[in-house]
Structures are given as C-alpha cells and as structure tokens.
Design a protein around this motif. Structure first.
Motif, mmCIF file in Angstrom:
data_model
loop_
_atom_site.group_PDB
_atom_site.id
_atom_site.type_symbol
_atom_site.label_atom_id
_atom_site.label_comp_id
_atom_site.label_asym_id
_atom_site.label_seq_id
_atom_site.Cartn_x
_atom_site.Cartn_y
_atom_site.Cartn_z
ATOM 1 N N THR A 78 -0.341 -48.426 19.693
ATOM 2 C CA THR A 78 0.345 -48.306 20.991
ATOM 3 C C THR A 78 1.559 -49.218 21.049
ATOM 4 O OG1 THR A 78 -1.771 -47.790 22.073
ATOM 5 C CG2 THR A 78 0.042 -48.471 23.490
ATOM 6 N N THR A 79 1.486 -50.363 20.404
ATOM 7 C CA THR A 79 2.608 -51.310 20.397
ATOM 8 C C THR A 79 3.842 -50.700 19.760
ATOM 9 O OG1 THR A 79 1.088 -53.208 20.307
ATOM 10 C CG2 THR A 79 3.367 -53.579 19.624
ATOM 11 N N LEU A 80 3.670 -50.061 18.603
ATOM 12 C CA LEU A 80 4.830 -49.445 17.952
ATOM 13 C C LEU A 80 5.296 -48.220 18.735
ATOM 14 C CD1 LEU A 80 4.298 -46.624 16.079
ATOM 15 C CD2 LEU A 80 2.921 -48.232 14.790
ATOM 16 N N LEU A 81 4.362 -47.524 19.378
ATOM 17 C CA LEU A 81 4.727 -46.366 20.195
ATOM 18 C C LEU A 81 5.621 -46.795 21.357
ATOM 19 C CD1 LEU A 81 4.457 -43.369 20.858
ATOM 20 C CD2 LEU A 81 2.367 -43.916 22.142
ATOM 21 N N LYS A 82 5.380 -47.969 21.910
ATOM 22 C CA LYS A 82 6.202 -48.476 23.010
ATOM 23 C C LYS A 82 7.658 -48.631 22.582
ATOM 24 C CE LYS A 82 2.687 -51.023 25.638
ATOM 25 N NZ LYS A 82 2.206 -52.366 26.041
ATOM 26 N N ASP A 83 7.891 -49.078 21.341
ATOM 27 C CA ASP A 83 9.268 -49.234 20.875
ATOM 28 C C ASP A 83 9.938 -47.878 20.652
ATOM 29 O OD1 ASP A 83 9.056 -51.983 20.967
ATOM 30 O OD2 ASP A 83 10.011 -52.271 19.015
ATOM 31 N N VAL A 84 9.167 -46.897 20.207
ATOM 32 C CA VAL A 84 9.712 -45.546 20.076
ATOM 33 C C VAL A 84 10.120 -45.024 21.454
ATOM 34 C CG1 VAL A 84 9.203 -43.162 19.424
ATOM 35 C CG2 VAL A 84 8.358 -45.045 18.007
ATOM 36 N N ILE A 85 9.246 -45.248 22.433
ATOM 37 C CA ILE A 85 9.515 -44.796 23.798
ATOM 38 C C ILE A 85 10.727 -45.515 24.376
ATOM 39 C CG2 ILE A 85 8.604 -44.814 26.153
ATOM 40 C CD1 ILE A 85 5.821 -44.346 24.935
ATOM 41 N N ALA A 86 10.815 -46.826 24.143
ATOM 42 C CA ALA A 86 11.950 -47.600 24.655
ATOM 43 C C ALA A 86 13.264 -47.066 24.083
ATOM 44 C CB ALA A 86 11.775 -49.072 24.302
ATOM 45 N N HIS A 87 13.248 -46.725 22.800
ATOM 46 C CA HIS A 87 14.446 -46.170 22.170
ATOM 47 C C HIS A 87 14.858 -44.862 22.833
ATOM 48 C CE1 HIS A 87 17.169 -44.717 19.003
ATOM 49 N NE2 HIS A 87 16.531 -43.564 19.121
ATOM 50 N N ARG A 88 13.903 -43.963 23.029
ATOM 51 C CA ARG A 88 14.214 -42.663 23.633
ATOM 52 C C ARG A 88 14.648 -42.826 25.080
ATOM 53 N NH1 ARG A 88 12.429 -38.402 20.712
ATOM 54 N NH2 ARG A 88 14.090 -37.344 21.856
ATOM 55 N N PHE A 89 14.050 -43.760 25.779
ATOM 56 C CA PHE A 89 14.375 -44.020 27.191
ATOM 57 C C PHE A 89 15.835 -44.447 27.335
ATOM 58 C CE2 PHE A 89 14.499 -46.641 31.012
ATOM 59 C CZ PHE A 89 13.822 -45.856 31.930
ATOM 60 N N VAL A 90 16.249 -45.418 26.522
ATOM 61 C CA VAL A 90 17.634 -45.898 26.593
ATOM 62 C C VAL A 90 18.602 -44.843 26.055
ATOM 63 C CG1 VAL A 90 19.235 -47.670 25.770
ATOM 64 C CG2 VAL A 90 16.930 -48.301 26.480
ATOM 65 N N GLU A 91 18.171 -44.107 25.045
ATOM 66 C CA GLU A 91 19.000 -43.037 24.496
ATOM 67 C C GLU A 91 19.305 -42.000 25.575
ATOM 68 O OE1 GLU A 91 18.866 -40.691 20.321
ATOM 69 O OE2 GLU A 91 17.117 -40.372 21.613
ATOM 70 N N ARG A 92 18.297 -41.641 26.346
ATOM 71 C CA ARG A 92 18.509 -40.675 27.430
ATOM 72 C C ARG A 92 19.445 -41.239 28.487
ATOM 73 N NH1 ARG A 92 13.405 -38.487 30.661
ATOM 74 N NH2 ARG A 92 13.302 -40.680 31.249
ATOM 75 N N THR A 93 19.286 -42.525 28.825
ATOM 76 C CA THR A 93 20.157 -43.152 29.817
ATOM 77 C C THR A 93 21.608 -43.094 29.363
ATOM 78 O OG1 THR A 93 18.369 -44.647 30.481
ATOM 79 C CG2 THR A 93 20.601 -45.264 31.114
ATOM 80 N N LYS A 94 21.849 -43.364 28.086
ATOM 81 C CA LYS A 94 23.214 -43.295 27.542
ATOM 82 C C LYS A 94 23.765 -41.874 27.614
ATOM 83 C CE LYS A 94 24.346 -45.348 23.779
ATOM 84 N NZ LYS A 94 24.348 -45.760 22.346
ATOM 85 N N ASN A 95 22.931 -40.892 27.308
ATOM 86 C CA ASN A 95 23.383 -39.503 27.348
ATOM 87 C C ASN A 95 23.729 -39.071 28.771
ATOM 88 O OD1 ASN A 95 23.019 -39.294 24.597
ATOM 89 N ND2 ASN A 95 20.989 -38.363 24.748
ATOM 90 N N ILE A 96 22.917 -39.522 29.728
ATOM 91 C CA ILE A 96 23.198 -39.200 31.126
ATOM 92 C C ILE A 96 24.519 -39.844 31.558
ATOM 93 C CG2 ILE A 96 22.429 -39.609 33.504
ATOM 94 C CD1 ILE A 96 19.567 -39.275 32.530
ATOM 95 N N TYR A 97 24.716 -41.080 31.142
ATOM 96 C CA TYR A 97 25.955 -41.778 31.487
ATOM 97 C C TYR A 97 27.170 -41.058 30.902
ATOM 98 C CZ TYR A 97 29.573 -45.389 31.557
ATOM 99 O OH TYR A 97 30.748 -46.058 31.735
ATOM 100 N N GLU A 98 27.072 -40.632 29.650
ATOM 101 C CA GLU A 98 28.182 -39.922 29.021
ATOM 102 C C GLU A 98 28.447 -38.600 29.724
ATOM 103 O OE1 GLU A 98 30.214 -41.009 26.767
ATOM 104 O OE2 GLU A 98 29.149 -42.927 26.594
ATOM 105 N N ALA A 99 27.375 -37.905 30.123
ATOM 106 C CA ALA A 99 27.549 -36.639 30.846
ATOM 107 C C ALA A 99 28.208 -36.867 32.196
ATOM 108 C CB ALA A 99 26.188 -35.957 31.020
ATOM 109 N N PHE A 100 27.817 -37.946 32.861
ATOM 110 C CA PHE A 100 28.385 -38.266 34.169
ATOM 111 C C PHE A 100 29.865 -38.612 34.066
ATOM 112 C CE2 PHE A 100 29.360 -41.330 37.564
ATOM 113 C CZ PHE A 100 29.042 -40.562 38.678
ATOM 114 N N LYS A 101 30.255 -39.298 32.971
ATOM 115 C CA LYS A 101 31.668 -39.651 32.790
ATOM 116 C C LYS A 101 32.536 -38.406 32.643
ATOM 117 C CE LYS A 101 31.779 -42.502 29.326
ATOM 118 N NZ LYS A 101 32.377 -43.456 28.345
ATOM 119 N N LYS A 102 31.972 -37.363 32.045
ATOM 120 C CA LYS A 102 32.736 -36.133 31.845
ATOM 121 C C LYS A 102 32.799 -35.292 33.108
ATOM 122 C CE LYS A 102 31.504 -35.811 26.941
ATOM 123 N NZ LYS A 102 30.764 -35.021 25.927
#
Length: 304
Positions: A78-102
C-alpha cells in the motif's frame, strides 16, 4: 497455455532478488520518476525495490501492462501504491491546468472527460473488505504526515470528518452509489460557492436564521466586512449588473451600503433596519434571495 498465460510470459520482467551487483539491470529499467510522492514522513521513503515498482508503473501503466506486486501483509504494498496515486493525482492537476490555460471553458468540452479520467484509478478486488479498507485509509487525515496536514486538502470542506479531502468514491452496491451521488451534489454546491467572492450565500443563510432583532446587525456586519476588505465598490458594481437591481428591489440595500461607506454610526444603521415593518422586511429578504439566484444562475433553496 492459454492467452492470459502467454501474455504474462511475454510481458513479465524478472527482478533480481537483490539489487546488489545488478547496476546495469536497474539502470536500464529505471526510466521514470514520479512527479510527486505521498506526503508521508520524509524520514521513511520507499525502499529501492519499492521505488523500482513505482517507476515501472509510471513507465508502463498507460499501456495496460500488468504489474503484479506480491508480498505478505506489512511489506509496503500500500505504501508504494500511495506514491503511484500521488503521481497520477498531480499529473491530472497539471493536465487540468494546461487545459484551463488554453480555454477557460475547457470543462464544457468533450476533452474534459479524458483530461480528468485518464489519471483516475480503479481499485478492484475479489474481497470487498480490502477495497473498503483502502478507500477509507487513503483519504484519512492520519495517512498524512502531521507537518503537512494543514496544507494538504482537496475539497476538504465537503469531505468526511477526519479526512484530508474528497479522494475516493466507494461504489459497488446501491447504497454506496447513492451516497456518492449525494456527495457529488454537495460538491456541486461547494463549487458554486467557490465563485461567491462576496459571500452572498453566507449572508442569505444568516438572514434565514436570524431573529427579528438580529437582522440589522447581520446586514451591517456583512457590509462592514466588505468595506474593510475593500470590496464595497466591487460589490456595488456587481449588483448593478443584475436584473433584480434594475427592478429597484435592492434600493434599500444600496442605501444601506452608502451609509456604511460614509461611516454612519452602526447603531443608526442597525436601528433603521430593525424598525422595518414585517412586510417590508419580507420584500427585502426576497430581494436578497433573488440576487443570490441570479448570481449563481439557479436556485439553491433546497440547500438552505
């Protein structure tokens, strides 16, 4: 050998039992690093092999490659799964931000679904209790290192008590789905209030709960706060754009704003509103209700 077994045999990577003396192997396999990690105690990071699995997940996860991780309880799955989730969570936030800028209205396009869902994660198991446990553990405030608990939040205002935010949707049976649907409704209400820069909803709710003696104090306190926050001119300008203002139903409100802006004694303003006849007060309250509905574009009466 069936198709599944052939697929597994073709795609599988045999990891050496010990990373010692296997530098070349791991150099060739470590291709991606997470852009974020779970906000846990920095003293206890991932082990080498845990970090390797996270890297493999990021590198191959979007290609539907299975990455099985085996181990008895307490070995850090579960510990390593949390880091995978954290990566995807921030990745999605960045994608939303880029979409919003456009495009400010990106969320109304069909691309918004893929922008959000591409980084989503489904937790499935033959054991319902296992899914329930991780659905409760991940958003638990205790899963966040104490130094970060005040900083980490994701719609915490509408999340369950004791959690750091809305993070998991526990689905499956009808009861779970209904609870999730209700939570989406609460989130929609919260997002509407996120644009409530003048705190109209707060004023409206306070006026619906206050006694006759307290209505003058409530309105004066609201306008005085807007004055101190240097928002009174903006508030006036915003209200003039509404049809309820053009109908002159808010003349009393503007008169009160003028008194506050000119520094009139609070007692005078409060007493002026306090002695209003009941029918006049009802009209004033209705005008505030109409203002809120027009500001947000739809009625939220059921929420008050």
């Amino acid at each position: 050998m069936n198709g599944y077994e052939k697929f597994i045999k073709k795609q599988q990577t045999v990891i050496p039992s010990s990373p010692l003396n296997e530098e070349d192997f791991y150099k060739s396999k470590f291709k991606s690093a997470p852009i974020s990690t779970w906000p846990s105690d920095p003293k206890y990071g991932l082990s080498f092999l845990q970090a390797f699995v996270v890297s493999e997940s990021i590198t191959h996860g979007l290609n539907n490659i299975l990455i099985p991780v085996n181990g008895p309880p307490g070995t850090g799955k579960t510990t390593l799964l949390k880091d995978v989730i954290a990566h995807r969570f921030v990745e999605r936030t960045k994608n939303i931000y880029e979409a919003f800028k456009k495009d400010d209205d990106w969320y109304q396009s069909s691309a918004s679904i893929s922008t959000i869902m591409d980084a989503s994660i489904v937790v499935a198991s033959s054991n319902n209790k296992a899914v329930e446990n991780i659905s409760k553990e991940l958003p638990d405030l205790k899963s966040i290192f104490e130094d970060y608990r005040d900083e980490v939040r994701h719609f915490r205002e509408v999340s369950e008590e004791g959690s750091w935010g809305l993070f998991c949707a526990e689905l499956g049976n009808k009861g779970n789905r209904n609870r999730f649907k209700k939570k989406l409704s609460e989130l929609s209400w919260h997002l509407s209030n996120a644009t409530d820069v003048f705190e109209f909803n707060k004023l409206r709710k306070s006026l619906s709960e206050v006694t006759e003696d307290g209505r003058g104090r409530t309105i004066h306190a609201y306008l005085n706060k807007q004055l101190k926050d240097e928002r009174l001119p903006e508030l006036k300008e915003a209200i003039t754009q509404t049809s309820v203002y053009r109908s002159q139903a808010l003349n009393w409100f503007f008169e009160t704003m003028d008194l506050v802006e000119k520094g009139c004694e609070s007692r005078v303003i409060i007493d002026k509103l306090k002695i209003l006849p009941p029918e006049d007060w009802t009209e004033h309250k209705d005008s505030i209700d109409k203002l809120v509905r027009q500001w947000f574009g739809s009625s939220q009466d059921e929420k008050n």
